[in-house]
Design an enzyme around this catalytic site. Structure first.
Site, PDB file in Angstrom:
ATOM      1  N   ASP A  21      11.666 114.579 -19.550  1.00 11.64           N
ATOM      2  CA  ASP A  21      11.525 115.485 -18.477  1.00 11.64           C
ATOM      3  C   ASP A  21      11.562 115.196 -17.770  1.00 11.64           C
ATOM      4  OD1 ASP A  21      11.372 118.053 -17.412  1.00 11.64           O
ATOM      5  OD2 ASP A  21      10.298 118.855 -20.107  1.00 11.64           O
ATOM      6  N   ALA A  45      18.514 118.056 -12.445  1.00 10.98           N
ATOM      7  CA  ALA A  45      17.614 118.886 -11.283  1.00 10.98           C
ATOM      8  C   ALA A  45      18.446 120.598 -11.379  1.00 10.98           C
ATOM      9  CB  ALA A  45      18.818 119.321 -10.374  1.00 10.98           C
ATOM     10  N   THR A  47      20.480 123.100 -10.996  1.00  7.69           N
ATOM     11  CA  THR A  47      21.752 123.237 -10.383  1.00  7.69           C
ATOM     12  C   THR A  47      22.359 124.750 -10.465  1.00  7.69           C
ATOM     13  OG1 THR A  47      22.506 122.413 -11.876  1.00  7.69           O
ATOM     14  CG2 THR A  47      22.369 120.918 -10.439  1.00  7.69           C
ATOM     15  N   THR A  86      21.108 117.805  -1.381  1.00 11.48           N
ATOM     16  CA  THR A  86      22.352 118.787  -1.491  1.00 11.48           C
ATOM     17  C   THR A  86      22.660 118.923   0.516  1.00 11.48           C
ATOM     18  OG1 THR A  86      23.121 120.552  -1.754  1.00 11.48           O
ATOM     19  CG2 THR A  86      20.755 120.794  -1.968  1.00 11.48           C
ATOM     20  N   ASP A  87      23.805 119.902   0.442  1.00  9.66           N
ATOM     21  CA  ASP A  87      23.840 120.366   1.627  1.00  9.66           C
ATOM     22  C   ASP A  87      23.782 121.418   2.236  1.00  9.66           C
ATOM     23  OD1 ASP A  87      25.848 121.103  -1.002  1.00  9.66           O
ATOM     24  OD2 ASP A  87      27.488 121.981   1.069  1.00  9.66           O
ATOM     25  N   TYR A 110      17.437 127.675  -4.102  1.00  7.67           N
ATOM     26  CA  TYR A 110      18.357 126.367  -4.842  1.00  7.67           C
ATOM     27  C   TYR A 110      17.374 125.520  -3.590  1.00  7.67           C
ATOM     28  CZ  TYR A 110      21.197 122.232  -5.803  1.00  7.67           C
ATOM     29  OH  TYR A 110      21.980 121.296  -5.488  1.00  7.67           O
ATOM     30  N   LYS A 114      14.939 122.416  -3.721  1.00  7.65           N
ATOM     31  CA  LYS A 114      15.126 120.602  -3.155  1.00  7.65           C
ATOM     32  C   LYS A 114      14.986 120.155  -2.510  1.00  7.65           C
ATOM     33  CE  LYS A 114      18.670 118.591  -5.397  1.00  7.65           C
ATOM     34  NZ  LYS A 114      18.429 117.810  -6.241  1.00  7.65           N
TER      35      LYS A 114
HETATM   36  N1  LIG Z   1      27.085 120.379  -8.083  1.00  5.21           N
HETATM   37  C1  LIG Z   1      27.273 120.003  -6.919  1.00  5.21           C
HETATM   38  O1  LIG Z   1      28.098 120.084  -6.256  1.00  5.21           O
HETATM   39  C2  LIG Z   1      26.475 119.542  -6.248  1.00  5.21           C
HETATM   40  C3  LIG Z   1      26.300 119.750  -4.753  1.00  5.21           C
HETATM   41  C4  LIG Z   1      25.305 119.117  -4.542  1.00  5.21           C
HETATM   42  C5  LIG Z   1      24.357 118.277  -4.412  1.00  5.21           C
HETATM   43  N2  LIG Z   1      24.021 118.209  -6.305  1.00  5.21           N
HETATM   44  C6  LIG Z   1      22.903 117.417  -6.149  1.00  5.21           C
HETATM   45  O2  LIG Z   1      23.590 116.535  -7.292  1.00  5.21           O
HETATM   46  C7  LIG Z   1      22.578 116.137  -8.490  1.00  5.21           C
HETATM   47  C8  LIG Z   1      23.496 116.723 -10.241  1.00  5.21           C
HETATM   48  O3  LIG Z   1      23.755 117.835  -9.688  1.00  5.21           O
HETATM   49  P1  LIG Z   1      25.219 118.496 -11.327  1.00  5.21           P
HETATM   50  O4  LIG Z   1      26.334 119.045 -10.428  1.00  5.21           O
HETATM   51  O5  LIG Z   1      25.206 116.773 -11.564  1.00  5.21           O
HETATM   52  O6  LIG Z   1      24.008 118.396 -11.923  1.00  5.21           O
HETATM   53  P2  LIG Z   1      24.383 119.210 -13.591  1.00  5.21           P
HETATM   54  O7  LIG Z   1      25.964 119.146 -14.181  1.00  5.21           O
HETATM   55  O8  LIG Z   1      23.647 121.027 -13.616  1.00  5.21           O
HETATM   56  O9  LIG Z   1      23.349 118.744 -14.163  1.00  5.21           O
HETATM   57  C9  LIG Z   1      21.602 118.348 -14.215  1.00  5.21           C
HETATM   58  C10 LIG Z   1      21.009 117.833 -15.713  1.00  5.21           C
HETATM   59  O10 LIG Z   1      19.537 117.706 -15.438  1.00  5.21           O
HETATM   60  C11 LIG Z   1      19.272 118.087 -16.640  1.00  5.21           C
HETATM   61  N3  LIG Z   1      17.499 118.863 -16.070  1.00  5.21           N
HETATM   62  C12 LIG Z   1      17.416 119.671 -16.138  1.00  5.21           C
HETATM   63  N4  LIG Z   1      16.109 119.917 -16.151  1.00  5.21           N
HETATM   64  C13 LIG Z   1      15.632 118.714 -16.056  1.00  5.21           C
HETATM   65  C14 LIG Z   1      14.437 118.008 -16.504  1.00  5.21           C
HETATM   66  N5  LIG Z   1      13.830 118.668 -16.466  1.00  5.21           N
HETATM   67  N6  LIG Z   1      14.420 117.243 -17.311  1.00  5.21           N
HETATM   68  C15 LIG Z   1      15.988 115.742 -17.157  1.00  5.21           C
HETATM   69  N7  LIG Z   1      15.961 116.675 -16.770  1.00  5.21           N
HETATM   70  C16 LIG Z   1      16.816 117.534 -16.660  1.00  5.21           C
HETATM   71  C17 LIG Z   1      20.506 119.402 -17.051  1.00  5.21           C
HETATM   72  O11 LIG Z   1      20.122 118.888 -18.032  1.00  5.21           O
HETATM   73  P3  LIG Z   1      20.243 120.431 -18.790  1.00  5.21           P
HETATM   74  O12 LIG Z   1      21.526 120.715 -19.226  1.00  5.21           O
HETATM   75  O13 LIG Z   1      19.949 120.055 -20.004  1.00  5.21           O
HETATM   76  O14 LIG Z   1      19.693 121.272 -18.875  1.00  5.21           O
HETATM   77  C18 LIG Z   1      21.150 118.222 -16.614  1.00  5.21           C
HETATM   78  O15 LIG Z   1      22.011 117.248 -17.446  1.00  5.21           O
HETATM   79  C19 LIG Z   1      21.462 117.459  -8.467  1.00  5.21           C
HETATM   80  O16 LIG Z   1      20.601 116.817  -7.929  1.00  5.21           O
HETATM   81  C20 LIG Z   1      22.098 118.333  -7.525  1.00  5.21           C
HETATM   82  O17 LIG Z   1      21.256 119.031  -6.746  1.00  5.21           O
HETATM   83  C21 LIG Z   1      25.012 118.566  -6.939  1.00  5.21           C
END
Ligand SMILES: NC(=O)c1ccc[n+]([C@@H]2O[C@H](COP(=O)([O-])OP(=O)(O)OC[C@H]3O[C@@H](n4cnc5c(N)ncnc54)[C@H](OP(=O)(O)O)[C@@H]3O)[C@@H](O)[C@H]2O)c1
Length: 285
Positions: A21, A45, A47, A86-87, A110, A114
């Protein structure tokens, strides 16, 4: 990450709550003491961008306090850390691609959470690399490509926002970038230019509508019927959280200092569609 890191010969511990966690210093310390990694890559994160507007406390716990705790834990363990941001730390009003030197101004909870996380992490561990990316997609998990393919199957016509600019980023390209950086980061001392904030998205820049067009062209080439695509505005598609209108990120610093070029997202999209929509000939064979 879970595919690319082992494929490159790295042993990984991939954790999620409740075992690992991000918001618990004890959980982080236990994982680091048990596995003794050379580096931590944090892709965890909160998200849910719209829900975050009503769950600010949780968003800040995971996206701000969490990276701060991770920075402290990795600093105690004497190891570097890679973290994704993130952007959405920008409000999108600049009118040109943002560089790392441009002051952030998040327009959503959000984005604010971040940004706070970046700062807490960098303050706690000087051997931290923050990669700001955007519009992340892959064949796994929920994302824009998969949503478009589903809606394309369900509807004959689809309106997609054409006045928000950015760049899709494919998760396998981001993972490959991290893999290529690992040896340097593990060896680099604090103060090495590879640490700090960097922008890394795909290229070229486009709009959500342009991205959707490419998705449906690719889907049609793979035998899926495509809907009629209409260009709509942000005002036509109100969301709880404000999105940046122009969050193009300038990735030149990543190329110059990290040696990583923005990957062409059209190639990433083709790989993603090949995984999600196997071509008919392949099935027949
Ligand atoms: N997706 C985008 O378009 C985007 C754009 C820019 C930046 N980002 C960044 O890229 C990264 C990955 O994004 P993503 O879209 O792959 O996110 P995601 O699919 O929502 O995955 C995030 C993961 O974090 C886990 N999580 C949540 N709370 C947690 C905690 N307290 N301890 C440990 N794990 C935890 C979630 O688990 P659960 O599913 O069990 O909650 C999930 O597996 C993030 O930093 C995000 O801000 C993403």
């Amino acid at each position: 990450m879970c595919h690319r890191l082992p494929a490159a010969g790295h042993a990984i511990l991939a954790g999620e709550p409740p075992e690992l966690d991000l918001t618990s210093a004890a959980s982080l310390d236990a994982a680091l003491a048990g596995f003794r990694p050379d580096i931590v890559v944090n892709a965890a994160a909160y998200t849910a961008v719209d829900r975050a507007e009503d769950q600010a406390e949780l968003a800040f716990a995971v996206n701000a306090t969490g990276p701060g705790l991770l920075g402290e834990a990795t600093a105690r363990a004497g190891i570097p850390v890679v973290h994704f941001s993130t952007d959405y730390v920008f409000d999108g009003s600049l009118g040109r691609p943002y560089t790392e030197a441009d002051p952030p101004a998040p327009a959503s909870v959000y984005g604010a959470s971040k940004l706070a996380g970046e700062r807490l992490l960098l303050a706690a561990n000087p051997r931290a690399l923050v990669l700001r990316t955007a519009w992340v997609c892959s064949a796994h998990g929920g994302n824009f490509v998969k949503t478009m393919l589903r809606l394309g199957r369900e509807r004959a016509e689809l309106g997609v926002v054409a006045d928000q600019q950015g760049a899709p980023s494919f998760a396998d390209d981001l993972a490959d970038a991290v893999v290529s950086l690992l040896p340097r980061l593990v060896a680099a001392p604090a103060g090495d230019p590879a640490f700090g904030v960097f922008h890394l998205t795909g290229a070229p820049h486009t709009t959500w509508h342009g991205f959707a067009q490419a998705i449906f062209e690719g889907a049609a080439a793979r035998g899926q019927a495509a809907p009629r695509l209409a260009a709509i505005t942000t005002a036509d598609y109100p969301t709880r959280a404000r999105r940046p209108a122009d969050s193009r990120l300038d990735c030149r610093r990543s190329a110059e200092i990290l040696g990583i070029e923005a990957a062409d997202w059209r190639a990433g999209l083709a790989r993603c569609l090949d995984a999600l929509l196997p071509r008919k000939e392949a099935n027949a064979a």
